[in-house]
Design a protein around this motif. Structure first.
Motif, short mmCIF file in Angstrom:
data_model
loop_
_atom_site.label_atom_id
_atom_site.label_comp_id
_atom_site.label_asym_id
_atom_site.label_seq_id
_atom_site.Cartn_x
_atom_site.Cartn_y
_atom_site.Cartn_z
N VAL A 268 0.80 -1.22 -0.07
CA VAL A 268 -0.09 0.01 -0.13
C VAL A 268 1.11 1.13 0.03
O VAL A 268 2.17 1.29 0.59
CB VAL A 268 -0.95 -0.04 1.30
N ARG A 269 0.32 2.20 -0.43
CA ARG A 269 1.11 3.55 -0.55
C ARG A 269 0.96 4.43 0.59
O ARG A 269 -0.20 4.44 1.19
CB ARG A 269 0.76 4.38 -1.80
N ALA A 270 1.82 4.80 1.20
CA ALA A 270 1.88 5.78 2.32
C ALA A 270 0.97 7.16 2.06
O ALA A 270 1.03 7.31 1.03
CB ALA A 270 3.19 6.36 2.69
N PRO A 271 0.23 7.39 3.42
CA PRO A 271 0.41 7.23 4.57
C PRO A 271 0.05 6.01 5.14
O PRO A 271 0.25 5.49 6.31
CB PRO A 271 -0.40 8.24 5.42
N ARG A 272 -0.72 5.00 4.11
CA ARG A 272 -0.82 3.65 4.55
C ARG A 272 0.27 2.80 4.94
O ARG A 272 1.30 3.00 4.20
CB ARG A 272 -1.76 2.89 3.79
N LEU A 273 0.10 2.00 5.68
CA LEU A 273 1.21 0.79 6.05
C LEU A 273 0.50 -0.48 6.06
O LEU A 273 -0.67 -0.54 6.47
CB LEU A 273 1.94 1.16 7.50
N ILE A 274 1.44 -1.40 5.60
CA ILE A 274 0.83 -2.75 5.76
C ILE A 274 0.54 -3.40 7.23
O ILE A 274 1.22 -2.60 8.38
CB ILE A 274 1.68 -3.75 5.14
N LEU A 275 -0.38 -4.05 7.60
CA LEU A 275 -0.69 -4.28 9.09
C LEU A 275 0.56 -4.93 9.77
O LEU A 275 1.20 -5.98 8.97
CB LEU A 275 -1.85 -5.40 8.68
N ALA A 276 0.36 -4.84 10.74
CA ALA A 276 1.32 -5.73 11.73
C ALA A 276 0.82 -5.89 13.21
O ALA A 276 -0.42 -5.48 13.45
CB ALA A 276 2.47 -4.42 11.92
N GLY A 277 1.37 -6.67 13.92
CA GLY A 277 1.16 -6.98 15.25
C GLY A 277 -0.37 -7.63 15.48
O GLY A 277 -0.50 -8.68 14.63
N GLU A 278 -1.02 -7.21 16.32
CA GLU A 278 -2.19 -7.94 16.94
C GLU A 278 -3.37 -7.83 15.49
O GLU A 278 -4.00 -8.60 15.28
CB GLU A 278 -2.82 -7.36 17.87
N GLU A 279 -3.22 -6.69 14.93
CA GLU A 279 -4.08 -6.46 13.74
C GLU A 279 -4.05 -7.54 12.68
O GLU A 279 -4.96 -8.09 12.28
CB GLU A 279 -4.03 -4.90 13.21
N ARG A 280 -2.83 -7.62 12.30
CA ARG A 280 -2.32 -8.41 11.30
C ARG A 280 -2.73 -10.02 11.90
O ARG A 280 -3.28 -10.71 11.05
CB ARG A 280 -0.98 -8.54 11.03
N SER A 281 -2.43 -10.12 12.86
CA SER A 281 -2.69 -11.58 13.39
C SER A 281 -4.19 -11.92 13.64
O SER A 281 -4.50 -13.13 13.05
CB SER A 281 -2.19 -11.83 15.08
N HIS A 282 -4.94 -10.94 13.75
CA HIS A 282 -6.51 -11.13 13.73
C HIS A 282 -7.06 -11.29 12.57
O HIS A 282 -7.85 -12.19 12.44
CB HIS A 282 -7.14 -9.99 14.67
N ALA A 283 -6.59 -10.49 11.62
CA ALA A 283 -7.16 -10.79 10.18
C ALA A 283 -6.63 -11.94 9.64
O ALA A 283 -7.45 -12.74 8.87
CB ALA A 283 -6.25 -9.74 9.51
N LEU A 284 -5.41 -12.38 9.84
CA LEU A 284 -5.07 -13.73 9.26
C LEU A 284 -5.73 -15.03 10.07
O LEU A 284 -6.28 -15.96 9.35
CB LEU A 284 -3.43 -13.92 9.54
N ALA A 285 -6.09 -15.05 11.24
CA ALA A 285 -6.89 -15.82 11.90
C ALA A 285 -8.25 -15.78 11.39
O ALA A 285 -8.97 -17.12 11.32
CB ALA A 285 -7.05 -15.60 13.42
N THR A 286 -8.95 -14.63 11.21
CA THR A 286 -10.36 -14.58 10.58
C THR A 286 -10.23 -15.21 9.28
O THR A 286 -11.26 -15.91 8.96
CB THR A 286 -10.60 -13.14 10.21
N LEU A 287 -9.29 -14.98 8.44
CA LEU A 287 -9.17 -15.73 7.02
C LEU A 287 -8.85 -17.32 7.21
O LEU A 287 -9.55 -18.13 6.50
CB LEU A 287 -7.83 -15.03 6.46
N ARG A 288 -7.99 -17.84 8.11
CA ARG A 288 -7.79 -19.05 8.19
C ARG A 288 -9.02 -19.97 8.64
O ARG A 288 -9.35 -20.88 8.30
CB ARG A 288 -6.69 -19.48 9.29
N THR A 289 -9.90 -19.20 9.73
CA THR A 289 -11.13 -19.84 10.09
C THR A 289 -12.03 -20.00 8.70
O THR A 289 -12.68 -20.93 8.67
CB THR A 289 -11.74 -18.74 11.01
N ALA A 290 -12.23 -18.78 8.08
CA ALA A 290 -13.16 -19.08 7.07
C ALA A 290 -12.72 -19.96 6.07
O ALA A 290 -13.56 -20.80 5.48
CB ALA A 290 -13.16 -17.57 6.06
N ARG A 291 -11.58 -20.12 5.73
CA ARG A 291 -10.93 -20.90 4.81
C ARG A 291 -10.90 -22.38 5.30
O ARG A 291 -11.34 -23.24 4.23
CB ARG A 291 -9.50 -20.61 4.33
N ALA A 292 -10.98 -22.66 6.44
CA ALA A 292 -11.09 -23.90 7.02
C ALA A 292 -12.46 -24.49 6.63
O ALA A 292 -12.84 -25.65 6.81
CB ALA A 292 -10.63 -23.99 8.47
N ALA A 293 -13.50 -23.54 6.99
CA ALA A 293 -14.84 -23.72 6.60
C ALA A 293 -15.37 -23.77 5.54
O ALA A 293 -16.50 -24.39 5.20
CB ALA A 293 -15.84 -22.86 7.86
#
Length: 299
Positions: A268-293
């Motif tokens: 993404v172009r600044a001022p946006r930054l790619i997700l990091a930390g808890e935000e990133r972990s939560h998003a990836l967990a949401t995606l993993r749950t959806a893909r598993a189902a």
């Protein structure tokens, strides 16, 4: 211009040097059309339009128009700091072969109805292209009320559609009560699509479709056909992902999902930054749950 169906608000892909990646965008566009999308919306909020130069915007329109070969309508989002620039972009969109315009209020300045009407009117009058008004008071601080939309419809014959992103599904009913079928209404927030169709919407400017076009098209088709049980089963699975479209970092979230599903990258172009930390972990967990189902979802 047929204002109907699922039209992706396309993300803008950047290469490692943060230049627009036209070859990938063409491949991405054709992939979504292959899955049943009915048009493509470029240069919108999800497309990071505020970070693109005028020349980059025109180059994107030309690349997608040439690369998709008139397979489906191309809609250019028209957003600018000034009315003059918005009109210039509308002219460029027409020259590039676009079929429609999606008109936003001007960035930064939040004028009154007289000023906003003049801005929108100038863009509608700039070309004969079919026009959609984008109403998103949450993001832009300008709310086009149903009565004001009716006023524009009475004065501009090439005004054909509204992207309603107020998050209030009652707006769909209110516009239809005033105008019946004069305008085609699109839902502009992903997690209100089934409710919006029930109220009379006939289209969806979608976000998560950039990563899940097959599921998005199937959800729309089930809802428009009135297959409520089947639609809600798919909607229930999809909702945690669709809600990513409704928060301030929706661009980062949707691009991350694209990367994780193998269709894009998260740059993404600044001022946006790619997700990091808890935000990133939560998003990836949401995606993993959806893909598993997803194997249990008939889509």
């Amino acid at each position: 211009m047929n204002w109907y169906g699922v039209m992706p608000a396309m993300t803008t892909s950047f290469d490692e040097q943060m230049r627009v990646d036209h070859p990938f965008m063409v491949r991405h566009a054709n992939w979504m059309l292959d899955q049943g999308c009915t048009g493509l919306v470029l240069l919108g909020s999800l497309g990071e339009a505020s970070t693109l130069t005028f020349e980059e915007k025109v180059a994107i329109l030309n690349a997608i128009a040439e690369g998709t070969g008139n397979r489906a309508p191309i809609v250019a989002a028209i957003s600018a700091l000034s009315t003059q620039e918005a009109v210039s972009l509308a002219h460029a969109a027409a020259a590039a072969g676009c079929s429609g315009l999606m008109i936003l209020p001007p960035y930064v300045y939040k004028g009154d109805w007289l000023e906003m009407k003049a801005h929108v009117a100038a863009v509608m009058q700039a070309t004969p292209l079919s026009c959609m008004l984008y109403n998103n008071p949450v993001a832009y601080g300008v709310d086009f009320l149903p009565e004001q939309i009716a006023e524009l419809a009475a004065e501009h014959p090439n005004f054909h559609s509204v992207k309603e992103s107020s998050t209030d599904v009652r707006r769909v009913s209110a516009i239809r009560a005033l105008l019946e079928d004069r305008l085609q209404i699109f839902v502009g927030v992903d997690d209100a699509i089934v409710e919006g169709i029930a109220a009379g919407a006939t289209g969806w400017i979608a976000g998560l479709v950039n990563a899940f076009p097959r599921e998005s098209v199937e959800l729309f088709n089930l809802a428009i056909a009135g297959k409520n049980a089947e639609a809600f089963a798919l909607y229930r699975w999809f909702l945690p992902l669709l809600r990513m479209d409704t928060v301030p970092k929706f661009v980062q979230l949707i691009k991350l999902v694209q990367q994780e599903t193998g269709m894009g990258n998260e740059r993404v172009r600044a001022p946006r930054l790619i997700l990091a930390g808890e935000e990133r972990s939560h998003a990836l967990a949401t995606l993993r749950t959806a893909r598993a189902a997803s194997a249990s979802i008939s889509a």
